[in-house]
Design a protein around this motif. Structure first.
Motif, PDB file in Angstrom:
ATOM      1  N   LEU A 367       0.825  -1.208   0.000  1.00 20.26           N
ATOM      2  CA  LEU A 367       0.000   0.000   0.000  1.00 20.26           C
ATOM      3  C   LEU A 367       0.858   1.256   0.000  1.00 20.26           C
ATOM      4  O   LEU A 367       0.550   2.243  -0.687  1.00 20.26           O
ATOM      5  N   THR A 368       1.968   1.227   0.747  1.00 17.08           N
ATOM      6  CA  THR A 368       2.854   2.389   0.806  1.00 17.08           C
ATOM      7  C   THR A 368       3.515   2.656  -0.537  1.00 17.08           C
ATOM      8  O   THR A 368       3.596   3.807  -0.996  1.00 17.08           O
ATOM      9  N   VAL A 369       3.983   1.599  -1.195  1.00 12.50           N
ATOM     10  CA  VAL A 369       4.650   1.768  -2.488  1.00 12.50           C
ATOM     11  C   VAL A 369       3.651   2.210  -3.555  1.00 12.50           C
ATOM     12  O   VAL A 369       3.987   3.023  -4.435  1.00 12.50           O
ATOM     13  N   GLU A 370       2.436   1.709  -3.501  1.00 17.32           N
ATOM     14  CA  GLU A 370       1.424   2.157  -4.468  1.00 17.32           C
ATOM     15  C   GLU A 370       1.151   3.651  -4.322  1.00 17.32           C
ATOM     16  O   GLU A 370       1.069   4.383  -5.322  1.00 17.32           O
ATOM     17  N   GLU A 371       1.021   4.092  -3.095  1.00 14.06           N
ATOM     18  CA  GLU A 371       0.807   5.528  -2.866  1.00 14.06           C
ATOM     19  C   GLU A 371       2.029   6.335  -3.294  1.00 14.06           C
ATOM     20  O   GLU A 371       1.908   7.423  -3.883  1.00 14.06           O
ATOM     21  N   PHE A 372       3.219   5.799  -3.020  1.00 16.73           N
ATOM     22  CA  PHE A 372       4.455   6.488  -3.402  1.00 16.73           C
ATOM     23  C   PHE A 372       4.560   6.601  -4.925  1.00 16.73           C
ATOM     24  O   PHE A 372       4.943   7.650  -5.458  1.00 16.73           O
ATOM     25  N   PHE A 414      20.694  -6.033  -5.106  1.00 15.52           N
ATOM     26  CA  PHE A 414      20.783  -4.854  -5.967  1.00 15.52           C
ATOM     27  C   PHE A 414      19.608  -3.912  -5.719  1.00 15.52           C
ATOM     28  O   PHE A 414      19.740  -2.687  -5.854  1.00 15.52           O
ATOM     29  N   ILE A 415      18.447  -4.447  -5.328  1.00 19.90           N
ATOM     30  CA  ILE A 415      17.297  -3.597  -5.015  1.00 19.90           C
ATOM     31  C   ILE A 415      17.590  -2.757  -3.781  1.00 19.90           C
ATOM     32  O   ILE A 415      17.340  -1.542  -3.753  1.00 19.90           O
ATOM     33  N   VAL A 416      18.139  -3.403  -2.751  1.00 23.60           N
ATOM     34  CA  VAL A 416      18.461  -2.680  -1.520  1.00 23.60           C
ATOM     35  C   VAL A 416      19.531  -1.627  -1.786  1.00 23.60           C
ATOM     36  O   VAL A 416      19.454  -0.493  -1.278  1.00 23.60           O
ATOM     37  N   GLU A 417      20.530  -1.968  -2.590  1.00 25.92           N
ATOM     38  CA  GLU A 417      21.602  -1.008  -2.880  1.00 25.92           C
ATOM     39  C   GLU A 417      21.075   0.209  -3.640  1.00 25.92           C
ATOM     40  O   GLU A 417      21.458   1.354  -3.345  1.00 25.92           O
ATOM     41  N   GLU A 418      20.199  -0.008  -4.609  1.00 23.73           N
ATOM     42  CA  GLU A 418      19.653   1.114  -5.378  1.00 23.73           C
ATOM     43  C   GLU A 418      18.792   2.017  -4.502  1.00 23.73           C
ATOM     44  O   GLU A 418      18.898   3.255  -4.555  1.00 23.73           O
ATOM     45  N   ILE A 419      17.946   1.411  -3.679  1.00 28.09           N
ATOM     46  CA  ILE A 419      17.099   2.222  -2.791  1.00 28.09           C
ATOM     47  C   ILE A 419      17.956   2.968  -1.778  1.00 28.09           C
ATOM     48  O   ILE A 419      17.707   4.146  -1.466  1.00 28.09           O
ATOM     49  N   GLN A 420      18.989   2.303  -1.260  1.00 27.83           N
ATOM     50  CA  GLN A 420      19.876   2.957  -0.294  1.00 27.83           C
ATOM     51  C   GLN A 420      20.608   4.139  -0.928  1.00 27.83           C
ATOM     52  O   GLN A 420      20.760   5.197  -0.294  1.00 27.83           O
ATOM     53  N   CYS A 438      14.203  -0.643  -9.486  1.00 27.10           N
ATOM     54  CA  CYS A 438      14.417  -1.270  -8.177  1.00 27.10           C
ATOM     55  C   CYS A 438      13.130  -1.293  -7.352  1.00 27.10           C
ATOM     56  O   CYS A 438      12.744  -2.338  -6.802  1.00 27.10           O
ATOM     57  N   LEU A 439      12.445  -0.145  -7.269  1.00 30.55           N
ATOM     58  CA  LEU A 439      11.238  -0.089  -6.457  1.00 30.55           C
ATOM     59  C   LEU A 439      10.115  -0.910  -7.088  1.00 30.55           C
ATOM     60  O   LEU A 439       9.316  -1.542  -6.384  1.00 30.55           O
ATOM     61  N   PHE A 440      10.072  -0.921  -8.416  1.00 33.86           N
ATOM     62  CA  PHE A 440       9.055  -1.707  -9.102  1.00 33.86           C
ATOM     63  C   PHE A 440       9.265  -3.202  -8.848  1.00 33.86           C
ATOM     64  O   PHE A 440       8.302  -3.943  -8.592  1.00 33.86           O
ATOM     65  N   GLU A 441      10.509  -3.667  -8.903  1.00 41.68           N
ATOM     66  CA  GLU A 441      10.778  -5.089  -8.662  1.00 41.68           C
ATOM     67  C   GLU A 441      10.545  -5.456  -7.199  1.00 41.68           C
ATOM     68  O   GLU A 441      10.127  -6.577  -6.898  1.00 41.68           O
ATOM     69  N   ALA A 442      10.825  -4.527  -6.288  1.00 33.98           N
ATOM     70  CA  ALA A 442      10.520  -4.785  -4.882  1.00 33.98           C
ATOM     71  C   ALA A 442       9.018  -4.952  -4.682  1.00 33.98           C
ATOM     72  O   ALA A 442       8.558  -5.842  -3.948  1.00 33.98           O
TER      73      ALA A 442
END
Length: 482
Positions: A367-372, A414-420, A438-442
């Motif tokens: 829900l948080t990522v959808e709103e983001f 790689f997802i964590v590294e990109e978000i970080q 990255c956020l889309f794959e998460a």
């Protein structure tokens, strides 16, 4: 009078433990002979007991030393025990990546319930075998269903939902069995258990052959020679089947999906199928003399195997085709995540279920990522909006990506590294997430987790069954009945 004397003799024999003494004499004949000679010499030459005490002291020292270092002997160990510790083989994890928990990915997760461990829920993940072997195994299981389930089930209904659940259960059992076989130390079993049992059996057969002249009575004589040590499964065919049933029931916590043992009818059916249709014929095949001789020839023969004339078959997911649902009708026990989110009552039940499983933050992440995403995909963002989005991204990173966070969700590195990198960089870089994956794959990973793991679990939970029994009434209005 004779039976009475025999009974007293048996009781006296048990109290004096004469069988233990006989076994000690059989195991250490030379030592027992020397001990007997020394005892006789002490009785006859008691005048020279002070000289014989030298030999008695030597014997006492030898016995003490042997008992202190020989824990596997029949004599008591009066000192410390020194045991040989076999070299522990590195046990292969059920998942090569070391990930166990379906949410946080930790091998020994202390937060989430055991039902969230992937190896407890989907042990066939990352398990692949040859397509030919998979087809043969599927054919065997299909024959089991065709011979022992469908003959009576088709008289009841033509709905395949129950058989589909049974297929999943059989796939679960076979997957767990294969993974546990990979952890078995075969050489240790052969040297420590199989060889001892084989030598004991040969000894019994030799003694039985000495007692009978006609080979027709050899089997009965061997059974009598075992006496009380005869295994309960060898008494009769009925006792063997009863033993396999009890053994199968003991295996249920290890070979069935979580909470499957709560269904009495399913466990009874699985018990009868495994004990009568799988274990019993398999043991009959292994106990056949031709099979034993053939296996011995295979183990002893050191000639190289014949070269394969056909190319190796490709690897396929374990029993995937066998477990595919045959029922094409919509089932009330199968929901999609989209259906749950569209109905407020179901969504409320689903959130209660996730709270019980300690995984409500998985849904919160979606829900948080959808709103983001709705906010960041706007054409033009002001500085205040970018700053707000950057702060929101930092919260997402700290809440769901850090190892020390209690709401951590396992993502690819790689997802964590990109978000970080975006979260710790300047706030204007947050717009890069519009084109980064990255956020889309998460989000896709967590959505897959909800659809493939938690939604099926919810459809078999008490929370969903309450919803089915009470209809579409709101849980808040019926809270007084909970």
């Amino acid at each position: 009078m004779v039976p009475w004397v025999r009974t007293i003799g048996e009781k006296l024999k048990q109290r004096l433990r004469l069988d233990v003494g006989r076994e000690i004499c059989r195991q250490y004949p030379l030592f027992c002979f020397l001990l007997l000679c020394l005892s006789v010499a002490s009785l006859l030459l008691n005048r020279y007991i002070h000289v014989l005490m030298i030999f008695w002291s030597f014997v006492a020292g030898v016995v003490t030393f042997y008992c202190s270092l020989g824990p596997d002997s029949l004599l008591p160990n009066i000192f410390f025990t020194i045991k040989y510790k076999p070299k522990q083989l590195g046990l292969q994890e059920l998942f090569p990546q070391g990930h166990s928990c379906a949410v946080c990915g930790k091998v020994k997760c202390k937060r989430h319930r055991p039902s969230l461990l992937l190896e407890n829920y989907q042990p066939w993940l990352d398990l692949k075998i040859s397509s030919k072997v998979d087809a043969s195994l599927s054919e065997v299981l299909e024959l089991v269903l065709e011979n022992f389930v469908y003959p009576w089930y088709r008289d009841v209904t033509d709905d395949e939902s129950f058989v589909d659940e049974l297929r999943i259960t059989l796939r679960f059992f076979a997957s767990v069995l294969i993974r546990r076989i990979h952890k078995v130390d075969i050489p240790s079993i052969i040297t420590k258990k199989l060889l001892k049992a084989a030598m004991k059996h040969i000894e019994v057969i030799v003694k039985a052959r000495q007692k009978v002249k006609n080979t027709e009575f050899l089997q009965q004589a061997a059974l009598e020679e075992y006496g009380p040590e005869l295994h309960v499964a060898l008494r009769s065919r009925r006792d063997e089947l009863h033993y396999l049933r009890k053994l199968t029931e003991l295996l249920f916590p290890y070979i069935l999906p979580p909470k499957a043992t709560d269904c009495r009818s399913l466990t009874l059916l699985i018990r009868e199928i495994l004990s009568g249709s799988v274990f019993l014929p398999s043991l009959d095949f292994l106990a056949d003399p031709d099979t034993v001789n053939h296996l011995l020839i295979i183990f002893i023969d050191d000639s190289p195997p014949e070269k394969a004339t056909e190319p190796a078959s490709p690897l396929v997911p374990f029993l995937q085709k066998f477990a595919e649902p045959r029922n094409k009708k919509p089932s009330v026990l199968k929901l999609e995540l989209k259906q749950i989110r569209e109905q407020q009552d179901l969504l409320f039940r689903f959130m209660n279920f996730l709270k019980q499983e300690g995984a409500v933050h998985v849904l919160q992440f979606c829900l948080t990522v959808e709103e983001f995403n709705d906010r960041i995909l706007r054409p033009e963002l002001s500085n205040d909006e970018m700053l707000s989005l950057h702060e929101e991204l930092q919260k997402i990173y700290k809440t769901y990506c850090l190892d020390e966070s209690i709401d951590k969700i396992r993502f690819d590195p790689f997802i964590v590294e990109e978000i970080q990198r975006i979260a710790e960089g300047p706030y204007i870089d947050v717009v890069k997430l519009q084109t980064m994956r990255c956020l889309f794959e998460a989000y896709e990973h967590v959505l897959s987790l909800l659809e493939n793991v938690f939604t099926p679990m919810f459809c078999h939970s008490d929370e969903y069954f309450r919803q089915l029994l009470r209809g579409a009434e709101s849980p808040t209005r019926n809270s007084k009945f909970n």
